[in-house]
Scaffold this motif. Structure first.
Motif, PDB file in Angstrom:
ATOM      1  N   ARG A 171     -30.615 -45.974   5.291  1.00 60.59           N
ATOM      2  CA  ARG A 171     -31.132 -45.614   3.979  1.00 60.59           C
ATOM      3  C   ARG A 171     -31.836 -44.261   3.971  1.00 60.59           C
ATOM      4  NH1 ARG A 171     -34.723 -50.872   3.505  1.00 60.59           N
ATOM      5  NH2 ARG A 171     -35.116 -50.113   5.643  1.00 60.59           N
ATOM      6  N   LEU A 221     -36.862 -42.651   4.238  1.00 56.18           N
ATOM      7  CA  LEU A 221     -37.314 -43.732   3.361  1.00 56.18           C
ATOM      8  C   LEU A 221     -38.698 -44.262   3.725  1.00 56.18           C
ATOM      9  CD1 LEU A 221     -36.142 -45.533   0.986  1.00 56.18           C
ATOM     10  CD2 LEU A 221     -35.652 -47.223   2.767  1.00 56.18           C
ATOM     11  N   ASP A 244     -35.837 -41.937  -0.735  1.00 55.07           N
ATOM     12  CA  ASP A 244     -35.190 -41.778   0.567  1.00 55.07           C
ATOM     13  C   ASP A 244     -35.532 -40.445   1.222  1.00 55.07           C
ATOM     14  OD1 ASP A 244     -33.678 -40.805  -1.635  1.00 55.07           O
ATOM     15  OD2 ASP A 244     -31.885 -40.645  -0.397  1.00 55.07           O
ATOM     16  N   TYR A 273     -34.052 -48.597  -6.697  1.00 62.09           N
ATOM     17  CA  TYR A 273     -32.680 -48.629  -6.194  1.00 62.09           C
ATOM     18  C   TYR A 273     -32.641 -49.160  -4.762  1.00 62.09           C
ATOM     19  CZ  TYR A 273     -30.896 -45.984 -10.191  1.00 62.09           C
ATOM     20  OH  TYR A 273     -30.527 -45.586 -11.455  1.00 62.09           O
ATOM     21  N   TYR A 274     -33.733 -48.924  -4.031  1.00 60.84           N
ATOM     22  CA  TYR A 274     -33.798 -49.344  -2.627  1.00 60.84           C
ATOM     23  C   TYR A 274     -34.637 -50.611  -2.451  1.00 60.84           C
ATOM     24  CZ  TYR A 274     -31.848 -44.756  -1.541  1.00 60.84           C
ATOM     25  OH  TYR A 274     -31.036 -43.651  -1.470  1.00 60.84           O
TER      26      TYR A 274
END
Length: 226
Positions: A23, A43, A75, A112-113
């Motif tokens: 990531r 990240l 990120d 999103y992560y």
């Protein structure tokens, strides 16, 4: 996992999806002799691995003076708080402070992560179109390149006749929710082409060289989005 690698004398790849965490953006180290700088921080879950890679290359992590945040996506900035706690100064553009220092969720894209971002104070606030950061014996020229995000920057450094450009996220993507602006991005990409860089250190897809391939890479995305 791959090993950290030399891009050019004084520039190294120390983080990224094949190095530290899938990531992570690509994280680059600039060696200024008496001082070191990182371009972006990943990240945030692989800061120790990034430091280990710096050691593996034979450098002393205690010399890390700056971490330059190219823009405010998670990120790229998730590891800033860890490196700041070790004494590094955080560098970012004033237009990106809502993401980096306020941690506004729609700007960091943290959702999103599915991770949380720990905001940090920016120690060196860049302003205007270009500002230089001295890293030991080297000078990083931080060029304002909005488009992917409102306050993105593209640092570059000239080493022994070779111009190395850190063009993070040239490829996009673009989303109005985090402030993307295609017209500004097109203008920014043209500024990068005018630099005539010999090596491109991209934010997710690694290293491109020589100069003809750098130009081709940027023009490919201009053709795609223009």
């Amino acid at each position: 996992m791959q090993k950290p690698e030399k891009v050019f004398d004084g520039v190294y790849l120390v983080g990224g999806q094949d190095l530290t965490d899938m990531r992570d953006c690509c994280v680059y180290l600039v060696d200024g002799g008496s001082e070191l700088a990182l371009i972006d921080a990943g990240l945030g879950y692989s800061c120790r691995s990034i430091l280990d890679n710096i050691k593996k290359l034979g450098f002393d992590p205690s010399l890390l003076k700056y971490v330059i945040a190219t823009h405010g996506h998670i990120d790229h900035i998730g590891g800033l708080s860890h490196f700041q706690s070790l004494g590094a100064k955080i560098v970012g553009h004033e237009v990106e402070l809502d993401a980096i220092s306020k941690g506004l969720a729609h700007l960091t894209a943290a959702s999103y992560y599915r991770v949380n971002y720990q905001p940090v104070n920016v120690d060196v606030v860049l302003k205007g179109e270009k500002q230089d950061i001295t890293v030991g014996e080297r000078t990083l020229h931080c060029l304002f390149t909005p488009g992917h995000t409102p306050g993105g920057i593209s640092p570059y450094v000239d080493l022994d006749g070779c111009r190395i450009l850190f063009g993070q996220d040239i490829h996009g993507p673009f989303n109005a929710s985090w402030g993307s602006d295609i017209k500004k991005w097109i203008a920014s990409m043209k500024k990068l082409i005018d630099l005539k860089a010999d090596i491109l250190c991209e934010g997710h897809f690694g290293v491109y060289k020589p100069a003809a391939k750098v130009r081709q890479y940027i023009e490919h995305y201009l053709d795609q989005y223009d």
